[in-house]
Scaffold this active site. Structure first.
Site, PDB file in Angstrom:
ATOM      1  N   HIS A  96       0.861  -1.197   0.000  1.00 29.70           N
ATOM      2  CA  HIS A  96       0.000   0.000   0.000  1.00 29.70           C
ATOM      3  C   HIS A  96       0.893   1.241   0.000  1.00 29.70           C
ATOM      4  CE1 HIS A  96      -2.888   3.042   1.143  1.00 29.70           C
ATOM      5  NE2 HIS A  96      -3.840   2.192   0.777  1.00 29.70           N
ATOM      6  N   GLU A 165      -4.051   1.746  -7.255  1.00 28.86           N
ATOM      7  CA  GLU A 165      -4.486   2.881  -6.439  1.00 28.86           C
ATOM      8  C   GLU A 165      -3.615   4.096  -6.757  1.00 28.86           C
ATOM      9  OE1 GLU A 165      -6.696   1.780  -2.672  1.00 28.86           O
ATOM     10  OE2 GLU A 165      -4.615   1.464  -2.164  1.00 28.86           O
TER      11      GLU A 165
HETATM   12  P1  13P Z   1     -10.002   6.065  -0.114  1.00 31.56           P
HETATM   13  O1  13P Z   1     -11.118   5.189  -0.608  1.00 31.56           O
HETATM   14  O2  13P Z   1     -10.278   6.676   1.229  1.00 31.56           O
HETATM   15  O3  13P Z   1      -9.557   7.055  -1.140  1.00 31.56           O
HETATM   16  O4  13P Z   1      -8.737   5.099   0.156  1.00 31.56           O
HETATM   17  C1  13P Z   1      -8.319   4.223  -0.821  1.00 31.56           C
HETATM   18  C2  13P Z   1      -7.289   3.332  -0.233  1.00 31.56           C
HETATM   19  O5  13P Z   1      -6.179   3.740   0.034  1.00 31.56           O
HETATM   20  C3  13P Z   1      -7.659   1.935   0.050  1.00 31.56           C
HETATM   21  O6  13P Z   1      -6.551   1.160   0.324  1.00 31.56           O
END
Ligand code: 13P
Length: 247
Positions: A96, A165
Protein backbone atom coordinates in the site's frame (compact mmCIF):
# COMPACT_ATOMS: atom_id res chain seq x y z
CA UNK A 1 -16.16 -12.70 -9.62
CA UNK A 2 -15.81 -9.16 -8.31
CA UNK A 3 -14.16 -8.05 -5.07
CA UNK A 4 -15.22 -5.34 -2.67
CA UNK A 5 -12.39 -4.88 -0.20
CA UNK A 6 -12.68 -2.44 2.69
CA UNK A 7 -9.37 -1.16 4.01
CA UNK A 8 -9.96 0.38 7.41
CA UNK A 9 -6.40 1.71 7.80
CA UNK A 10 -5.95 3.09 11.36
CA UNK A 11 -9.58 2.78 12.36
CA UNK A 12 -11.53 0.44 14.59
CA UNK A 13 -11.94 -0.99 18.08
CA UNK A 14 -13.64 -4.26 19.06
CA UNK A 15 -17.16 -2.81 18.96
CA UNK A 16 -16.64 -1.57 15.36
CA UNK A 17 -17.61 -5.14 14.49
CA UNK A 18 -21.13 -3.66 14.30
CA UNK A 19 -20.16 -2.27 10.90
CA UNK A 20 -19.26 -5.75 9.70
CA UNK A 21 -22.43 -7.22 11.15
CA UNK A 22 -24.50 -4.83 9.08
CA UNK A 23 -22.52 -5.58 5.95
CA UNK A 24 -22.91 -9.29 6.64
CA UNK A 25 -26.67 -9.12 7.04
CA UNK A 26 -26.95 -7.20 3.78
CA UNK A 27 -24.65 -9.66 2.05
CA UNK A 28 -26.40 -12.79 3.28
CA UNK A 29 -29.70 -11.59 1.81
CA UNK A 30 -28.40 -9.96 -1.35
CA UNK A 31 -29.60 -11.71 -4.51
CA UNK A 32 -26.32 -10.77 -6.22
CA UNK A 33 -24.07 -12.23 -3.51
CA UNK A 34 -22.75 -15.06 -5.67
CA UNK A 35 -21.25 -12.50 -8.03
CA UNK A 36 -18.85 -10.91 -5.54
CA UNK A 37 -16.77 -11.36 -2.41
CA UNK A 38 -16.38 -9.04 0.57
CA UNK A 39 -13.07 -8.71 2.38
CA UNK A 40 -12.31 -6.32 5.22
CA UNK A 41 -8.82 -5.44 6.39
CA UNK A 42 -9.08 -4.07 9.93
CA UNK A 43 -5.97 -3.19 11.97
CA UNK A 44 -3.86 -6.06 13.36
CA UNK A 45 -5.48 -5.70 16.79
CA UNK A 46 -8.87 -6.83 15.47
CA UNK A 47 -7.97 -9.58 13.02
CA UNK A 48 -8.28 -12.51 15.41
CA UNK A 49 -11.60 -11.59 17.00
CA UNK A 50 -13.21 -10.55 13.71
CA UNK A 51 -11.94 -13.61 11.85
CA UNK A 52 -13.34 -15.87 14.59
CA UNK A 53 -16.68 -14.17 14.46
CA UNK A 54 -16.95 -14.38 10.68
CA UNK A 55 -15.44 -17.85 10.40
CA UNK A 56 -18.44 -19.53 8.85
CA UNK A 57 -19.69 -16.52 6.97
CA UNK A 58 -18.69 -15.26 3.60
CA UNK A 59 -16.97 -12.11 4.75
CA UNK A 60 -13.22 -12.62 4.83
CA UNK A 61 -10.76 -10.84 7.04
CA UNK A 62 -7.39 -9.70 5.80
CA UNK A 63 -4.40 -7.84 7.11
CA UNK A 64 -3.27 -4.42 5.89
CA UNK A 65 0.38 -5.39 5.76
CA UNK A 66 2.80 -8.03 6.98
CA UNK A 67 6.48 -8.19 7.86
CA UNK A 68 9.00 -9.38 5.27
CA UNK A 69 10.03 -12.48 7.21
CA UNK A 70 8.28 -15.79 7.37
CA UNK A 71 7.59 -16.90 10.95
CA UNK A 72 9.31 -15.56 14.06
CA UNK A 73 12.25 -13.17 14.37
CA UNK A 74 13.72 -10.59 16.73
CA UNK A 75 12.16 -7.57 15.03
CA UNK A 76 10.31 -5.51 17.63
CA UNK A 77 6.65 -4.86 16.79
CA UNK A 78 6.82 -6.84 13.55
CA UNK A 79 4.03 -9.23 12.61
CA UNK A 80 4.76 -12.00 10.15
CA UNK A 81 2.51 -13.60 7.51
CA UNK A 82 2.62 -16.81 9.58
CA UNK A 83 1.27 -15.01 12.65
CA UNK A 84 -1.46 -13.32 10.64
CA UNK A 85 -2.50 -16.52 8.99
CA UNK A 86 -2.64 -18.35 12.34
CA UNK A 87 -5.26 -15.94 13.68
CA UNK A 88 -7.60 -16.46 10.75
CA UNK A 89 -6.74 -13.87 8.12
CA UNK A 90 -7.15 -15.11 4.56
CA UNK A 91 -5.70 -12.10 2.73
CA UNK A 92 -3.06 -9.46 3.18
CA UNK A 93 -2.44 -6.19 1.43
CA UNK A 94 1.15 -5.72 0.32
CA UNK A 95 2.69 -2.49 -0.94
CA UNK A 96 0.00 0.00 0.00
CA UNK A 97 1.32 3.49 -0.79
CA UNK A 98 1.15 4.36 2.93
CA UNK A 99 3.71 1.61 3.56
CA UNK A 100 5.80 2.39 0.50
CA UNK A 101 5.97 5.96 1.86
CA UNK A 102 7.26 4.59 5.13
CA UNK A 103 10.12 2.79 3.41
CA UNK A 104 8.89 -0.47 1.87
CA UNK A 105 11.30 -1.28 -0.95
CA UNK A 106 10.66 -3.61 -3.89
CA UNK A 107 12.91 -6.18 -2.30
CA UNK A 108 10.93 -6.07 0.95
CA UNK A 109 7.68 -6.29 -0.98
CA UNK A 110 8.88 -9.33 -2.88
CA UNK A 111 9.65 -11.08 0.41
CA UNK A 112 6.26 -10.11 1.79
CA UNK A 113 4.47 -11.55 -1.24
CA UNK A 114 6.52 -14.72 -1.13
CA UNK A 115 6.03 -15.39 2.60
CA UNK A 116 2.37 -14.40 2.55
CA UNK A 117 1.71 -16.94 -0.23
CA UNK A 118 3.74 -19.56 1.62
CA UNK A 119 1.48 -19.07 4.63
CA UNK A 120 -1.72 -19.45 2.62
CA UNK A 121 -2.61 -15.80 2.49
CA UNK A 122 -3.93 -14.35 -0.73
CA UNK A 123 -2.06 -11.19 -1.63
CA UNK A 124 -3.60 -7.90 -2.66
CA UNK A 125 -0.59 -6.19 -4.21
CA UNK A 126 -1.02 -2.41 -4.40
CA UNK A 127 0.53 -0.22 -7.08
CA UNK A 128 -0.01 3.36 -8.20
CA UNK A 129 1.63 6.54 -9.44
CA UNK A 130 1.84 9.83 -7.56
CA UNK A 131 0.66 13.23 -8.76
CA UNK A 132 4.04 14.29 -10.11
CA UNK A 133 4.54 11.02 -11.99
CA UNK A 134 1.09 11.38 -13.55
CA UNK A 135 1.81 14.99 -14.54
CA UNK A 136 5.08 13.93 -16.17
CA UNK A 137 3.31 11.12 -18.06
CA UNK A 138 5.26 8.48 -16.18
CA UNK A 139 2.23 6.45 -15.06
CA UNK A 140 2.82 3.43 -17.29
CA UNK A 141 6.54 3.18 -16.63
CA UNK A 142 5.99 3.52 -12.87
CA UNK A 143 3.34 0.81 -12.86
CA UNK A 144 5.37 -1.51 -15.05
CA UNK A 145 8.34 -1.12 -12.74
CA UNK A 146 6.30 -1.68 -9.59
CA UNK A 147 4.91 -4.91 -11.02
CA UNK A 148 8.03 -6.34 -12.65
CA UNK A 149 10.30 -5.59 -9.67
CA UNK A 150 8.11 -7.62 -7.32
CA UNK A 151 5.89 -10.21 -8.98
CA UNK A 152 7.43 -13.36 -10.38
CA UNK A 153 6.27 -16.18 -12.58
CA UNK A 154 6.79 -18.69 -9.77
CA UNK A 155 4.09 -17.00 -7.64
CA UNK A 156 0.64 -18.57 -7.83
CA UNK A 157 -1.36 -16.07 -9.88
CA UNK A 158 -4.64 -17.42 -8.53
CA UNK A 159 -3.59 -16.16 -5.11
CA UNK A 160 -2.62 -12.70 -6.30
CA UNK A 161 -4.88 -9.71 -6.83
CA UNK A 162 -3.45 -6.41 -8.01
CA UNK A 163 -4.99 -3.17 -6.75
CA UNK A 164 -4.34 -0.07 -8.81
CA UNK A 165 -4.49 2.88 -6.44
CA UNK A 166 -3.29 6.17 -7.92
CA UNK A 167 -1.80 7.97 -4.93
CA UNK A 168 -3.24 11.32 -6.01
CA UNK A 169 -6.71 9.82 -5.78
CA UNK A 170 -6.48 8.28 -2.31
CA UNK A 171 -8.65 10.23 0.11
CA UNK A 172 -8.87 13.25 -2.19
CA UNK A 173 -12.20 12.77 -3.98
CA UNK A 174 -10.29 12.97 -7.29
CA UNK A 175 -10.67 10.02 -9.64
CA UNK A 176 -9.28 9.10 -13.07
CA UNK A 177 -11.49 9.57 -16.13
CA UNK A 178 -13.14 6.52 -17.61
CA UNK A 179 -10.79 6.60 -20.61
CA UNK A 180 -7.70 6.95 -18.41
CA UNK A 181 -8.77 4.08 -16.23
CA UNK A 182 -9.65 1.81 -19.14
CA UNK A 183 -6.21 2.41 -20.61
CA UNK A 184 -4.42 1.91 -17.31
CA UNK A 185 -6.28 -1.27 -16.38
CA UNK A 186 -5.67 -2.75 -19.82
CA UNK A 187 -1.99 -1.85 -19.53
CA UNK A 188 -1.67 -3.42 -16.06
CA UNK A 189 -3.27 -6.65 -17.29
CA UNK A 190 -0.92 -6.70 -20.26
CA UNK A 191 2.12 -6.42 -17.98
CA UNK A 192 0.70 -9.10 -15.68
CA UNK A 193 0.12 -11.42 -18.64
CA UNK A 194 3.75 -10.95 -19.65
CA UNK A 195 4.68 -12.58 -16.32
CA UNK A 196 1.89 -15.06 -15.74
CA UNK A 197 0.87 -15.89 -19.33
CA UNK A 198 -2.64 -16.29 -20.64
CA UNK A 199 -4.96 -15.00 -17.94
CA UNK A 200 -4.06 -12.01 -15.80
CA UNK A 201 -4.71 -11.96 -12.04
CA UNK A 202 -7.70 -9.83 -11.00
CA UNK A 203 -7.09 -6.07 -11.12
CA UNK A 204 -8.96 -3.79 -8.72
CA UNK A 205 -9.25 -0.03 -8.57
CA UNK A 206 -8.84 1.98 -5.36
CA UNK A 207 -9.01 5.71 -4.66
CA UNK A 208 -12.03 7.77 -3.49
CA UNK A 209 -14.57 5.14 -4.54
CA UNK A 210 -18.05 6.01 -3.28
CA UNK A 211 -21.70 5.21 -3.87
CA UNK A 212 -21.99 7.85 -6.59
CA UNK A 213 -18.86 7.48 -8.67
CA UNK A 214 -19.28 3.69 -8.72
CA UNK A 215 -21.75 4.37 -11.55
CA UNK A 216 -18.81 5.34 -13.75
CA UNK A 217 -16.46 2.63 -12.48
CA UNK A 218 -18.96 -0.13 -13.12
CA UNK A 219 -18.91 0.61 -16.83
CA UNK A 220 -15.29 -0.49 -17.02
CA UNK A 221 -15.55 -4.24 -17.44
CA UNK A 222 -11.80 -4.81 -17.08
CA UNK A 223 -11.98 -3.77 -13.42
CA UNK A 224 -12.48 -6.81 -11.20
CA UNK A 225 -13.40 -4.97 -8.03
CA UNK A 226 -12.54 -2.17 -5.65
CA UNK A 227 -10.29 -1.38 -2.72
CA UNK A 228 -12.26 1.04 -0.62
CA UNK A 229 -10.81 3.19 2.15
CA UNK A 230 -12.91 5.98 3.69
CA UNK A 231 -16.29 4.62 2.57
CA UNK A 232 -15.61 1.22 4.15
CA UNK A 233 -15.77 2.66 7.66
CA UNK A 234 -19.52 3.16 7.27
CA UNK A 235 -21.70 0.12 6.61
CA UNK A 236 -24.19 2.29 4.73
CA UNK A 237 -21.58 3.83 2.41
CA UNK A 238 -19.96 0.46 1.76
CA UNK A 239 -23.30 -1.25 1.07
CA UNK A 240 -24.37 1.64 -1.20
CA UNK A 241 -21.32 1.02 -3.37
CA UNK A 242 -22.28 -2.65 -3.80
CA UNK A 243 -25.97 -1.88 -4.32
CA UNK A 244 -25.26 0.75 -6.95
CA UNK A 245 -22.75 -1.48 -8.67
CA UNK A 246 -25.42 -4.12 -9.32
CA UNK A 247 -28.29 -1.74 -9.88
P1 13P B 1 -10.00 6.06 -0.11
O1 13P B 1 -11.12 5.19 -0.61
O2 13P B 1 -10.28 6.68 1.23
O3 13P B 1 -9.56 7.05 -1.14
O4 13P B 1 -8.74 5.10 0.16
C1 13P B 1 -8.32 4.22 -0.82
C2 13P B 1 -7.29 3.33 -0.23
O5 13P B 1 -6.18 3.74 0.03
C3 13P B 1 -7.66 1.93 0.05
O6 13P B 1 -6.55 1.16 0.32
Amino acid sequence: MKYFIGNWKMFGVPKSINILNKINSFYSKDKNRKKYGVIITPPYTLIESYAKFFKNKKIYIGSQNCYQKDQFSSNTAAISPYMISKVGAKYTLVGHSDNRDEGDTNEMLKNKVQFALKNNLKVVFCIGENKKEKKNKKTFSVLRNQILKVLEKKFNKNKIIVAYEPIWSIGTGKIPTRVELEKTTTFIKKVLRSIFKKKSPAVLYGGSVDGKNIEMFKKIKEIDGFLIGGASKSSKKFIDIIKNYYR
